[in-house]
Design an enzyme around this catalytic site. Structure first.
Site, short mmCIF file in Angstrom:
data_model
loop_
_atom_site.label_atom_id
_atom_site.label_comp_id
_atom_site.label_asym_id
_atom_site.label_seq_id
_atom_site.Cartn_x
_atom_site.Cartn_y
_atom_site.Cartn_z
N PHE A 138 0.77 -1.15 0.21
CA PHE A 138 -0.06 0.01 0.11
C PHE A 138 0.87 1.22 -0.07
O PHE A 138 1.67 1.40 0.94
CB PHE A 138 -0.91 -0.04 1.24
CG PHE A 138 -1.85 1.29 1.30
CD1 PHE A 138 -2.96 1.12 0.62
CD2 PHE A 138 -1.56 2.31 1.86
CE1 PHE A 138 -3.90 2.17 0.27
CE2 PHE A 138 -2.45 3.49 2.00
CZ PHE A 138 -3.54 3.37 1.17
N ASP A 223 8.95 2.60 1.83
CA ASP A 223 8.09 3.55 2.12
C ASP A 223 7.78 3.25 3.75
O ASP A 223 7.32 2.27 4.26
CB ASP A 223 6.40 3.06 1.46
CG ASP A 223 5.30 3.58 1.87
OD1 ASP A 223 5.37 4.46 2.84
OD2 ASP A 223 4.56 3.72 1.12
N LYS A 252 2.31 10.12 8.28
CA LYS A 252 1.60 9.58 9.30
C LYS A 252 2.13 10.14 10.72
O LYS A 252 1.76 11.30 11.22
CB LYS A 252 1.64 7.96 9.38
CG LYS A 252 0.51 7.41 8.43
CD LYS A 252 0.14 6.20 8.77
CE LYS A 252 -0.92 5.62 7.81
NZ LYS A 252 -0.74 5.05 6.66
#
Ligand SMILES: *Cc1c(COP(=O)(O)O)cnc(C)c1O
Length: 408
Positions: A138, A223, A252
């Site tokens: 993702f 990532d 995040k």
């Protein structure tokens, strides 16, 4: 109690792309959340690995308020002190020499992928544009990032997808050896696949990916949007692998709840991003950068990071104990405070139902796909809250099993 704004309002006025829970939280403090009716919950979700220091951390409220009274936004026509300071911190604390600021994870990845393509085209040739990514990965929801992500359901149904992207099985060294070539410009991976169900990359796989990238002049992109900023007990997960990427993306937890993302890279690679190649109106705004700067100061601290490892053990012990009693999980895995519980064969597809029972019992949890219960709480969640939350999860497991025996 009836509230003027409630869950039905969502269906009336919001695009139906989410299916939020029935309760509406109105306040948070530390690892506690209160809903409209004053009911309290222990927060094991952490805003999906975002609220790294819990809700309304006094230090973050302080810098937010201070900066709010000074300067919120300028645009990139001028630079600003908080952005410069945050970039300096990120360079000092990691492998990186240069930083680009964005407002979200997807935007940070968008920048990383565009940069990797541009670098290869400028430095090598126009046909060096293959991006290698992994099944179930993702990387965000922009069109480029869903195309690179490894869950076809997110990229299908929007017309032609960008070309030159290959998806390989995760942790499969042979598949990578076979697919990589001089046409490859980048290999992108999550050190722990988050949305896919908390699946760590094998150390050998990471090392081999680095070797192959070197051999074929491809860039290695990590990532770390979910794994970064202390989540695994290191500032970034790559730090425990002995492998450095060429590009790393972070978001995040970086803002502790304020939207900010960043792409970190080496000097060599950064040179491809000349004036005009990429940009963002809000990226690097003083308000977000000031907050992230304080988050990094607080998180990049040996005691705090050791605390993440201690809390990991508390979670693992507690979850093992619950599972000895209720036998719901076939595997409990993860690093630091990114933990996934895989439902065993009997309960496939029912993670969301367990989440709802947990909420009813007073603990907010996450899922990662239909079969994994996920925890990504505050990095400084008090041990008492961990114990209370796990107790409530135990009650939820009893209820979950109870409703099933009733149905049977
Ligand atoms: C959440 C996430 C993203 C996307 O971040 P957004 O801020 O939602 O755009 C990308 N990659 C990984 C690994 C993530 O966990």
């Amino acid at each position: 109690m009836a509230h003027e704004l409630n869950r039905h309002t969502f269906d009336a006025v919001m695009v139906p792309n989410y299916a939020p829970g029935a309760v509406i939280p109105v306040r948070g403090e530390g690892s506690h959340i209160w809903d409209q009716d004053g009911r309290s919950y222990i927060d094991f979700a952490g805003g999906i690995a975002v609220n790294s220091l819990g809700h309304c951390h006094p230090e973050l409220v302080k810098v937010l308020t201070d900066q709010a009274n000074k300067l919120w936004h300028l645009s990139n026509v001028w630079t600003n002190e908080p952005a410069l300071k945050l970039a300096q911190q990120l360079c000092q604390m990691t492998f990186a020499d240069k930083v680009y600021f964005a407002n979200s994870g997807a935007e940070a990845n968008e920048a990383a992928l565009k940069l990797a393509r541009r670098y290869a085209v400028d430095k090598y040739s126009a046909d060096k544009h293959q991006i290698i990514a992994f099944d179930n990965a993702f990387h965000g929801r922009t069109f480029f990032t869903v195309s690179v992500g490894g869950q076809p359901k997110y990229s299908e149904g929007f017309g032609p997808v960008p070309e030159g992207i290959s998806h390989l099985p995760f942790n499969d060294i042979q598949a990578l050896e076979k697919a990589i070539s001089h046409h490859t410009c980048a290999v992108i991976m999550e050190p722990i696949q988050g949305e896919a169900g908390i699946l760590p990359a094998d150390p050998d796989f990471i090392r081999r990916a680095r070797e192959l990238c070197n051999q074929y002049n491809a860039l290695l992109i990590f990532d770390e949007i979910q794994t970064g900023v202390g989540r695994t007990g290191e500032l970034y997960a790559y730090m425990r692998t002995g492998v450095k990427p060429d590009i790393l993306t972070t978001a995040k937890a970086l803002g502790g709840g304020f939207p900010i993302g960043a792409m970190l890279c080496t000097d060599e690679v950064a040179q491809a991003m000349v004036v005009g190649t990429h940009g963002s109106t809000y990226g690097g705004n003083p308000l977000g950068c000031r907050i992230a700067s304080r988050v990094l100061e607080l998180v990049n601290d040996r005691d705090l990071l050791d605390g993440v490892r201690e809390r990991h053990l508390m979670f693992m012990d507690g979850l093992d104990e619950l599972n000895d009693r209720h036998h719901l999980f076939s595997d409990i895995r993860g690093h630091g405070l990114l933990i996934g519980c895989q439902l065993n064969d009997q309960w496939q597809g029912q993670a969301r139902d367990l989440l709802v029972h947990a909420q009813d019992a007073g603990v907010m949890v996450l899922i990662a796909g239909p079969n994994v219960l996920r925890f990504a709480p505050s990095l400084i969640i008090p041990p008492d809250d961990i114990h209370t939350g796990l107790e409530r999860l135990g009650q939820a497991m009893v209820q979950f099993l109870h409703t099933r025996t009733e149905e049977a």
